[in-house]
Enzyme design. Structure first.
Site, PDB file in Angstrom:
ATOM      1  N   ASP A  26       0.813  -1.226   0.000  1.00 52.50           N
ATOM      2  CA  ASP A  26       0.000   0.000   0.000  1.00 52.50           C
ATOM      3  C   ASP A  26       0.843   1.272   0.000  1.00 52.50           C
ATOM      4  O   ASP A  26       0.314   2.377   0.086  1.00 52.50           O
ATOM      5  CB  ASP A  26      -0.949   0.015   1.208  1.00 52.50           C
ATOM      6  CG  ASP A  26      -0.209  -0.009   2.531  1.00 52.50           C
ATOM      7  OD1 ASP A  26       1.041  -0.052   2.530  1.00 52.50           O
ATOM      8  OD2 ASP A  26      -0.885   0.016   3.588  1.00 52.50           O
ATOM      9  N   GLY A  27       2.167   1.117  -0.088  1.00 50.28           N
ATOM     10  CA  GLY A  27       3.044   2.283  -0.171  1.00 50.28           C
ATOM     11  C   GLY A  27       3.655   2.718   1.144  1.00 50.28           C
ATOM     12  O   GLY A  27       4.483   3.638   1.168  1.00 50.28           O
ATOM     13  N   ASP A  81      21.623  36.485  -6.577  1.00 49.01           N
ATOM     14  CA  ASP A  81      20.855  37.595  -6.025  1.00 49.01           C
ATOM     15  C   ASP A  81      21.549  38.074  -4.750  1.00 49.01           C
ATOM     16  O   ASP A  81      22.510  37.459  -4.264  1.00 49.01           O
ATOM     17  CB  ASP A  81      19.403  37.204  -5.733  1.00 49.01           C
ATOM     18  CG  ASP A  81      19.295  35.938  -4.896  1.00 49.01           C
ATOM     19  OD1 ASP A  81      20.017  35.824  -3.885  1.00 49.01           O
ATOM     20  OD2 ASP A  81      18.500  35.056  -5.250  1.00 49.01           O
ATOM     21  N   LYS A 134      18.219  40.999 -10.301  1.00 50.96           N
ATOM     22  CA  LYS A 134      17.109  40.335 -10.972  1.00 50.96           C
ATOM     23  C   LYS A 134      15.931  41.319 -11.072  1.00 50.96           C
ATOM     24  O   LYS A 134      15.557  41.949 -10.088  1.00 50.96           O
ATOM     25  CB  LYS A 134      16.690  39.096 -10.184  1.00 50.96           C
ATOM     26  CG  LYS A 134      15.701  38.192 -10.901  1.00 50.96           C
ATOM     27  CD  LYS A 134      15.243  37.050 -10.000  1.00 50.96           C
ATOM     28  CE  LYS A 134      16.381  36.173  -9.578  1.00 50.96           C
ATOM     29  NZ  LYS A 134      15.925  34.999  -8.788  1.00 50.96           N
TER      30      LYS A 134
END
Length: 295
Positions: A34-35, A166, A189
């Site tokens: 089921d993961g 940046d 930017k």
């Protein structure tokens, strides 16, 4: 001391164990039909210092649950101290409420690690170290891989200049510039408020005939790097190189960065990628040696 590799340690745990001459093991993990995640540690941990290595690259949620389970089982098995090493910390960019009602994701990620039973947390170039100060009450360290990335380029660049994408990343450019003994600055930017188009300019710096190294913590979509590379080459830069700590490279972004004209892209092994040529294991090992004497 024992080093335990999580399924997302990307080889860092093994390298760490070799440097520290420590016992090494891998956590046994599998997925149920089921993961759901299954974790098992097949070593005697009682009274020992346990170092768990697990990065949180995609799939982030699954890797995070695996990390919590490993910390918890180490505690259950009687570990004296648990040091969690998370080279890439997912959710770190959601470190404040940008619009009303948003979850501050990194707050709960960090608190979960602490409440699972970690005594100490080591990260590498987390997006904002302020998150660690604000949301953790256990010991922590945020290590910078920028100097070792810059060292990779020592002697390989002609008349170099280092640029951050940046202003917020200027400190990273400064660190790289100090290693390479060259100028450093940041890119400006601009976003058009009408069209939303983003442009990047290297201020008034003269890059003609110089090799430029762009440094950052994460490359995700690579959009800023592509714009910056094209602009720098247009202004006459001899070559443009890119270095980052965490090479996420979502989708086909790695190919897009390469096709922008960049000479090389170098990253660390916090995340597996074609650019991951520098290991953070020696950096982490040095800090582990120091803290195990006092925690």
């Amino acid at each position: 001391m024992i080093i335990i590799a999580g399924p997302a340690s990307n080889g860092i745990a093994f390298r760490l164990s070799k440097i520290l001459s420590a016992e090494y093991t891998r956590a046994l993990t599998r997925l149920f039909p089921d993961g759901e995640t299954y974790i098992k540690i097949e070593k005697e941990l009682k009274g020992r210092t346990v170092v768990i290595v697990q990065s949180l690259y995609p799939p982030q949620d699954r890797h995070y649950i695996q990390l919590l389970l490993m910390i918890d089982v180490a505690r259950d098995l009687g570990a004296k101290k648990v040091i969690a090493i998370v080279p890439y910390m997912a959710y770190a960019r959601q470190d404040k409420r940008f619009t009303p009602g948003e979850a501050i994701s990194i707050k709960m990620v960090l608190r979960g690690i602490e409440r699972a039973g970690a005594d100490y947390l080591i990260t590498v170039d987390i997006h904002s170290e302020k998150s660690l100060r604000e949301w953790l009450s256990i010991g922590y360290a945020n290590l910078s891989a920028i100097p070792v990335l810059a060292e990779y380029f020592r002697g390989k660049l002609e008349n170099p200049m280092v640029l951050a994408p940046d202003l917020g990343a200027l400190d990273r450019a400064k660190r790289a510039g100090e290693v390479l003994e060259c100028e450093y600055d940041f890119l400006e930017k601009f976003r058009d408020r009408v069209t939303g188009e983003v442009t990047v300019k290297p201020k008034q710096l003269d890059v003609k005939g110089r090799d430029v190294l762009i440094v950052d913590d994460i490359i995700s979509t690579g959009g800023t790097v592509v714009l910056a590379t094209r602009e720098l080459l247009r202004l006459g830069a001899r070559k443009v190189h890119v270095a980052c700590t965490h090479p996420l490279f979502v989708g086909d972004s790695y190919e897009k960065v390469l096709s922008s004209g960049v000479e090389s892209v170098i990253a660390t092994d916090t995340i597996p990628s074609p650019a991951s040529r520098v290991s953070v294991a020696p950096l982490i090992a040095e800090h582990v040696k120091a803290i195990t004497k006092r925690i």
